[in-house]
Write a protein that holds these residues in place. Sequence first.
Motif, short mmCIF file in Angstrom:
data_model
loop_
_atom_site.label_atom_id
_atom_site.label_comp_id
_atom_site.label_asym_id
_atom_site.label_seq_id
_atom_site.Cartn_x
_atom_site.Cartn_y
_atom_site.Cartn_z
N LEU A 15 1.24 6.37 8.08
CA LEU A 15 1.80 5.59 6.97
C LEU A 15 2.66 4.49 7.55
O LEU A 15 3.54 4.73 8.38
CB LEU A 15 2.63 6.49 6.06
N LYS A 16 2.39 3.25 7.11
CA LYS A 16 3.14 2.08 7.56
C LYS A 16 3.74 1.41 6.33
O LYS A 16 3.07 1.29 5.29
CB LYS A 16 2.22 1.12 8.30
N PHE A 17 4.99 0.98 6.40
CA PHE A 17 5.62 0.38 5.23
C PHE A 17 6.76 -0.54 5.65
O PHE A 17 7.22 -0.51 6.80
CB PHE A 17 6.17 1.49 4.30
N SER A 18 7.24 -1.35 4.70
CA SER A 18 8.37 -2.24 4.96
C SER A 18 9.08 -2.58 3.65
O SER A 18 8.49 -2.46 2.56
CB SER A 18 7.92 -3.53 5.65
N ASN A 19 10.34 -3.01 3.76
CA ASN A 19 11.15 -3.42 2.61
C ASN A 19 11.20 -2.32 1.55
O ASN A 19 11.04 -2.57 0.36
CB ASN A 19 10.60 -4.72 1.99
N PHE A 20 11.42 -1.10 2.00
CA PHE A 20 11.51 0.04 1.10
C PHE A 20 12.81 0.79 1.37
O PHE A 20 13.06 1.23 2.48
CB PHE A 20 10.32 0.98 1.29
N PHE A 108 20.39 -4.60 0.96
CA PHE A 108 21.50 -5.31 1.59
C PHE A 108 21.18 -6.73 2.04
O PHE A 108 22.02 -7.40 2.60
CB PHE A 108 22.01 -4.50 2.79
N PHE A 109 19.92 -7.20 1.84
CA PHE A 109 19.56 -8.58 2.18
C PHE A 109 19.06 -9.29 0.92
O PHE A 109 18.19 -8.77 0.21
CB PHE A 109 18.44 -8.62 3.23
N GLU A 110 19.58 -10.47 0.66
CA GLU A 110 19.09 -11.25 -0.47
C GLU A 110 17.62 -11.62 -0.28
O GLU A 110 16.85 -11.69 -1.24
CB GLU A 110 19.94 -12.52 -0.64
N ALA A 112 15.31 -9.87 0.74
CA ALA A 112 14.40 -8.77 0.41
C ALA A 112 13.73 -8.99 -0.95
O ALA A 112 12.63 -8.49 -1.19
CB ALA A 112 15.16 -7.44 0.41
N LYS A 113 14.39 -9.74 -1.83
CA LYS A 113 13.83 -10.00 -3.16
C LYS A 113 12.66 -10.96 -3.10
O LYS A 113 11.84 -11.01 -4.03
CB LYS A 113 14.91 -10.59 -4.07
N ASN A 114 12.56 -11.73 -2.01
CA ASN A 114 11.55 -12.78 -1.92
C ASN A 114 10.38 -12.42 -1.01
O ASN A 114 9.50 -13.25 -0.79
CB ASN A 114 12.20 -14.07 -1.41
N ILE A 115 10.39 -11.21 -0.49
CA ILE A 115 9.28 -10.75 0.35
C ILE A 115 8.70 -9.49 -0.27
O ILE A 115 9.39 -8.77 -1.00
CB ILE A 115 9.71 -10.49 1.81
N PRO A 116 7.43 -9.20 0.01
CA PRO A 116 6.82 -8.03 -0.63
C PRO A 116 7.28 -6.71 0.00
O PRO A 116 7.69 -6.67 1.16
CB PRO A 116 5.32 -8.24 -0.38
N THR A 117 7.24 -5.67 -0.80
CA THR A 117 7.33 -4.30 -0.28
C THR A 117 5.91 -3.88 0.04
O THR A 117 5.01 -4.00 -0.80
CB THR A 117 7.93 -3.36 -1.34
N THR A 118 5.68 -3.43 1.26
CA THR A 118 4.31 -3.17 1.71
C THR A 118 4.10 -1.70 2.07
O THR A 118 5.01 -1.02 2.54
CB THR A 118 3.96 -4.03 2.94
N PHE A 119 2.86 -1.25 1.85
CA PHE A 119 2.46 0.11 2.20
C PHE A 119 1.05 0.06 2.78
O PHE A 119 0.20 -0.70 2.31
CB PHE A 119 2.45 1.03 0.97
N GLU A 120 0.83 0.90 3.78
CA GLU A 120 -0.53 1.09 4.31
C GLU A 120 -0.64 2.55 4.75
O GLU A 120 0.06 2.98 5.65
CB GLU A 120 -0.80 0.17 5.50
N ILE A 121 -1.51 3.30 4.08
CA ILE A 121 -1.64 4.71 4.38
C ILE A 121 -3.08 5.02 4.77
O ILE A 121 -4.03 4.51 4.18
CB ILE A 121 -1.20 5.58 3.17
#
Length: 458
Positions: A15-20, A108-110, A112-121
């Motif tokens: 499982l790979k993810f970001s901005n979560f 905690f980063f402004e 973060a609202k402008n980039i996607p939350t990503t998932f790859e499973i």
Amino acid sequence: AGRLLHYGGKMRVSLKFSNFRSYYNEQLFSMIANPQEKNRYFENSFAVDSGLYKGRLLKSSMILGVNGSGKTNLLSVAKYLRYLVLFSSEASRDKRNIFIDANEQFAFFESAKNIPTTFEIEFIVENKFYYIYKLQIKNFEVEYECLYRRDISEGKRLSKIKCLYERNDNNLINVSDDFKKLVEFVEIKPNVLLISNCNSDIKDDVCPSGKMIIKWFNDLHYWTSSTSSIEIYDTNEGLLDKAELLLKASDKSLKALKLEKTKLDVPIEDQNDPKSVIKALKKSNIDLDSGIIAMLDDGIYKININAEYNFYDNPINKNIKDTVKFSVFDSSSKISTGQAKLIKYFAYIIEVLQNGGILFLDELDSNLHHQFPKLITDAFNDDEINTHNAQLIFTTHSANLLNNNFRRDQINIVFKDKYGISSAKNPERINARVKNTNSLSKLWLENELNGIENITIE
């Protein structure tokens, strides 16, 4: 309430993810066994059919870290993805946007609202299909979604990975025959995952691949302190007797564990409306604090599990006068927190080991004697017990488990930097001394693995 079943041959690969939550950067959590660890507890991994995946997968994985480091957040990624897959379509039908209701971006980063939350499973279903599912969410809408599959091959070479569908925003780029019928039935919506439409009353033959994936996500089984396991005991004869033997090992005064199942004669206006059911039960003075209310085919039942003890006349004669009982599923009960947790744990653990599947346990060691976590992890790593290649993923604070027959690739150390960003790494990527020591717990306690510095109270 419906029962979660576990299907053999269902495995998680990675499982790979970001901005979560507390994970801003891309994070990989893998159940792939490192070939370099093959001489260390080889039995803690298992082989997958070579026509589907060339390599071995881990039977269990430990997530270790200090308070607030992001352990539970890491454990919750698949749970969150499961929630979106199973319920985004249902939420839309109720005129809700599930991405707004469950916003889990980094806080905690402004930016973060402008980039996607990503998932790859990546996961395996029924030892026949290897799936890759990718999802990107931005501004509370689906920015990108795709599903790929590799079928099992008869030869030595792996078959090619096939795209089942791919979408950008609301535009379908690719759709295979597997999903063409589904696309004819449903509308592509910005707040609904396409795969989520398969979790409905759509017939199986409309999209059998989608239905199979829904079953896999439904099989991701999470245990928390608020989880009930009464239904599992109710439908598995003899399981409660085994739990009783386990508890008697530490509590010699325990007489028995008993399941009580009582049919309720309560007039309810609409049994399909939870609010109507609760209102009727309260009006009839039904205790809702212990046990569960089960809506079965032949009526409504109150089901509970009680721990029974002998009641004696005095400490000298010790004549049995009666029996006293305490509800296992009542927080105000006199049964210990650890005993209640063991009883709840045991049902899920045995069911997953018997049927295969994936079990997530948060804070495995809390409230338990150190022998019980060892007993649980040993069971999953044991070939003779874990015959269906069930997988256990758990969080812990326990340094004792670091030396408990675990391979290095089964351990994930979680830590957080001064900006609130969590990361998870294998011990060897944190400290090179790991390669030359057999005592990881010593390195952890000496704060050599991004643990916690010595604390003093002045």
